[in-house]
Design an enzyme around this catalytic site. Sequence first.
Site, PDB file in Angstrom:
ATOM      1  N   ARG A 120       0.879  -1.185   0.000  1.00 45.38           N
ATOM      2  CA  ARG A 120       0.000   0.000   0.000  1.00 45.38           C
ATOM      3  C   ARG A 120       0.907   1.223   0.000  1.00 45.38           C
ATOM      4  O   ARG A 120       1.679   1.438   0.936  1.00 45.38           O
ATOM      5  CB  ARG A 120      -0.911  -0.004   1.230  1.00 45.38           C
ATOM      6  CG  ARG A 120      -1.654   1.315   1.373  1.00 45.38           C
ATOM      7  CD  ARG A 120      -2.777   1.285   2.392  1.00 45.38           C
ATOM      8  NE  ARG A 120      -3.932   0.580   1.871  1.00 45.38           N
ATOM      9  CZ  ARG A 120      -5.149   0.657   2.405  1.00 45.38           C
ATOM     10  NH1 ARG A 120      -5.371   1.385   3.473  1.00 45.38           N
ATOM     11  NH2 ARG A 120      -6.149  -0.017   1.880  1.00 45.38           N
TER      12      ARG A 120
ATOM     13  N   HIS B 123      -7.435   0.886  -6.370  1.00 44.28           N
ATOM     14  CA  HIS B 123      -7.625   0.015  -5.194  1.00 44.28           C
ATOM     15  C   HIS B 123      -8.280  -1.299  -5.680  1.00 44.28           C
ATOM     16  O   HIS B 123      -9.423  -1.596  -5.352  1.00 44.28           O
ATOM     17  CB  HIS B 123      -8.524   0.724  -4.176  1.00 44.28           C
ATOM     18  CG  HIS B 123      -8.499   0.130  -2.811  1.00 44.28           C
ATOM     19  ND1 HIS B 123      -7.661  -0.910  -2.446  1.00 44.28           N
ATOM     20  CD2 HIS B 123      -9.229   0.410  -1.697  1.00 44.28           C
ATOM     21  CE1 HIS B 123      -7.868  -1.219  -1.178  1.00 44.28           C
ATOM     22  NE2 HIS B 123      -8.810  -0.447  -0.706  1.00 44.28           N
TER      23      HIS B 123
ATOM     24  N   GLN C 117      -9.986  -4.101  -3.371  1.00 45.35           N
ATOM     25  CA  GLN C 117     -11.295  -3.710  -2.830  1.00 45.35           C
ATOM     26  C   GLN C 117     -12.403  -4.050  -3.826  1.00 45.35           C
ATOM     27  O   GLN C 117     -13.471  -4.539  -3.458  1.00 45.35           O
ATOM     28  CB  GLN C 117     -11.298  -2.198  -2.553  1.00 45.35           C
ATOM     29  CG  GLN C 117     -12.633  -1.647  -2.096  1.00 45.35           C
ATOM     30  CD  GLN C 117     -13.006  -2.073  -0.687  1.00 45.35           C
ATOM     31  OE1 GLN C 117     -12.207  -1.959   0.224  1.00 45.35           O
ATOM     32  NE2 GLN C 117     -14.220  -2.581  -0.525  1.00 45.35           N
TER      33      GLN C 117
ATOM     34  N   ASP D  35     -17.288   7.083  -1.686  1.00 46.35           N
ATOM     35  CA  ASP D  35     -16.038   6.919  -0.936  1.00 46.35           C
ATOM     36  C   ASP D  35     -15.752   8.257  -0.263  1.00 46.35           C
ATOM     37  O   ASP D  35     -16.376   9.282  -0.600  1.00 46.35           O
ATOM     38  CB  ASP D  35     -14.914   6.527  -1.913  1.00 46.35           C
ATOM     39  CG  ASP D  35     -13.576   6.283  -1.216  1.00 46.35           C
ATOM     40  OD1 ASP D  35     -13.576   5.992   0.000  1.00 46.35           O
ATOM     41  OD2 ASP D  35     -12.525   6.386  -1.888  1.00 46.35           O
TER      42      ASP D  35
ATOM     43  N   CYS E 190     -16.517   1.290   0.557  1.00 40.66           N
ATOM     44  CA  CYS E 190     -15.301   0.518   0.848  1.00 40.66           C
ATOM     45  C   CYS E 190     -14.867   0.672   2.303  1.00 40.66           C
ATOM     46  O   CYS E 190     -14.136  -0.163   2.816  1.00 40.66           O
ATOM     47  CB  CYS E 190     -14.189   0.929  -0.103  1.00 40.66           C
ATOM     48  SG  CYS E 190     -13.640   2.637   0.095  1.00 40.66           S
TER      49      CYS E 190
ATOM     50  N   ARG F 143     -13.707  -8.710   1.962  1.00 38.87           N
ATOM     51  CA  ARG F 143     -12.289  -8.426   1.751  1.00 38.87           C
ATOM     52  C   ARG F 143     -11.470  -9.671   2.088  1.00 38.87           C
ATOM     53  O   ARG F 143     -10.551 -10.028   1.356  1.00 38.87           O
ATOM     54  CB  ARG F 143     -11.829  -7.248   2.635  1.00 38.87           C
ATOM     55  CG  ARG F 143     -12.389  -5.892   2.257  1.00 38.87           C
ATOM     56  CD  ARG F 143     -11.915  -5.436   0.883  1.00 38.87           C
ATOM     57  NE  ARG F 143     -10.463  -5.389   0.785  1.00 38.87           N
ATOM     58  CZ  ARG F 143      -9.701  -4.360   1.186  1.00 38.87           C
ATOM     59  NH1 ARG F 143     -10.258  -3.279   1.690  1.00 38.87           N
ATOM     60  NH2 ARG F 143      -8.388  -4.400   1.043  1.00 38.87           N
TER      61      ARG F 143
HETATM   62  N1   CP Z   1     -11.292  -0.189   2.378  1.00 36.71           N
HETATM   63  C1   CP Z   1     -10.029  -0.261   2.825  1.00 36.71           C
HETATM   64  O1   CP Z   1      -9.091  -0.514   2.074  1.00 36.71           O
HETATM   65  O2   CP Z   1      -9.885  -0.091   4.172  1.00 36.71           O
HETATM   66  P1   CP Z   1      -8.519   0.119   4.950  1.00 36.71           P
HETATM   67  O3   CP Z   1      -7.966   1.451   4.534  1.00 36.71           O
HETATM   68  O4   CP Z   1      -8.918   0.093   6.394  1.00 36.71           O
HETATM   69  O5   CP Z   1      -7.571  -0.988   4.602  1.00 36.71           O
HETATM   70  N1  NVA Z   2      -9.956   6.727  -1.431  1.00 39.12           N
HETATM   71  C1  NVA Z   2      -9.610   6.268  -0.118  1.00 39.12           C
HETATM   72  C2  NVA Z   2      -9.871   4.803   0.028  1.00 39.12           C
HETATM   73  C3  NVA Z   2      -9.636   4.264   1.410  1.00 39.12           C
HETATM   74  C4  NVA Z   2      -9.824   2.792   1.502  1.00 39.12           C
HETATM   75  C5  NVA Z   2      -8.141   6.597   0.165  1.00 39.12           C
HETATM   76  O1  NVA Z   2      -7.311   6.429  -0.749  1.00 39.12           O
HETATM   77  O2  NVA Z   2      -7.823   7.032   1.269  1.00 39.12           O
END
Ligand code: CP
Ligand code: NVA
Length: 308
Positions: free
Chosen positions: A102, A129, A132, A223, A263, A291
Amino acid sequence: MKHFLSIYDHSKEDILEIIELASKIKKEAKVKNYIPYLQNQSLGMLFEKSSTRTRISFEVGIHQLGGQGLFLSSNDLQLGRGESMKDSARVMGRMIDMIMIRTFDQKVLDEFAKYSGVPVINGLTDKYHPVQLMADYLTMKEHGKTDNPIVAYIGDGNNMTHSWMMLAGKLGFELRIATPKGYEPWQEIIDDANELAKISGAKITYTNDPKVAVNGADVVTTDTWISMGQEEEKEERVKAFDGYMVDRDLMSLAKNDAIFLHCLPAYRGYEVSDEVFESHANVVFDEAENRLHAQKGIMVWLNAQKDK
Ligand code: CP
Ligand code: NVA
């Protein structure tokens, strides 16, 4: 050897195969949680941003598959003191079987995948992402929403929007995106989505009017307006997104049996009202649980591709 860096990289057949595998593993897990598809394998989980669901689903997932997860925060690694990604990738690839990352820039993943010599999974970047979306599509499937669905995405043109565009583009469903002016998806992603839509028959449309997007939709999703790394823009973003909250009035324009997906984490009173969130909480938390199952599906699938 394959990686899972974006939905764009995979065929419709690959995507549906992973979803089927996730479904199968989920059913098996209802009887027996621990099935050693990845016996004694190690999954590195490299985080340069916060996470609740991604960390837990991958860590518990690899454990339930008979392997071991290593939580690697960039703050604690030599990476955080300036060791290059290229060298970190080569070191980790010598000791670890699969790596989930990440981070901010998608290019970091590309570089990691080039040098690690083991499958790399995108656990979220500023661009995409994809893990997800596999959970989201599994949830749509379980709730009977995969037969020519109309999906409405309301809010920021971000990594989630881009991933929905890639999924619709590959699978060929209708996706309507409503964002405020200046917060549209990236142009390069719009171009890619248009190319994919020509092949799959997907209908992907863009509007600044959330009502137009939600009208008659089967799935409504949103989101956060402030993604990780955008904290300093909070004030201007909250102003720009005025009128984009998924509330009862907006949701009432969707089909009567429409589902709401998020998400998570959700910020009630911003992108979604408390009322809509709570009245659709059963599906939203199915999505969160999925997930785990979807991430297991991706890992088992990638492992099976190693020799191909
Ligand atoms: N939706 C999602 O990826 O959640 P986290 O940021 O908690 O991993
Ligand atoms: N768009 C958000 C998604 C979090 C799971 C971010 O990137 O923070």
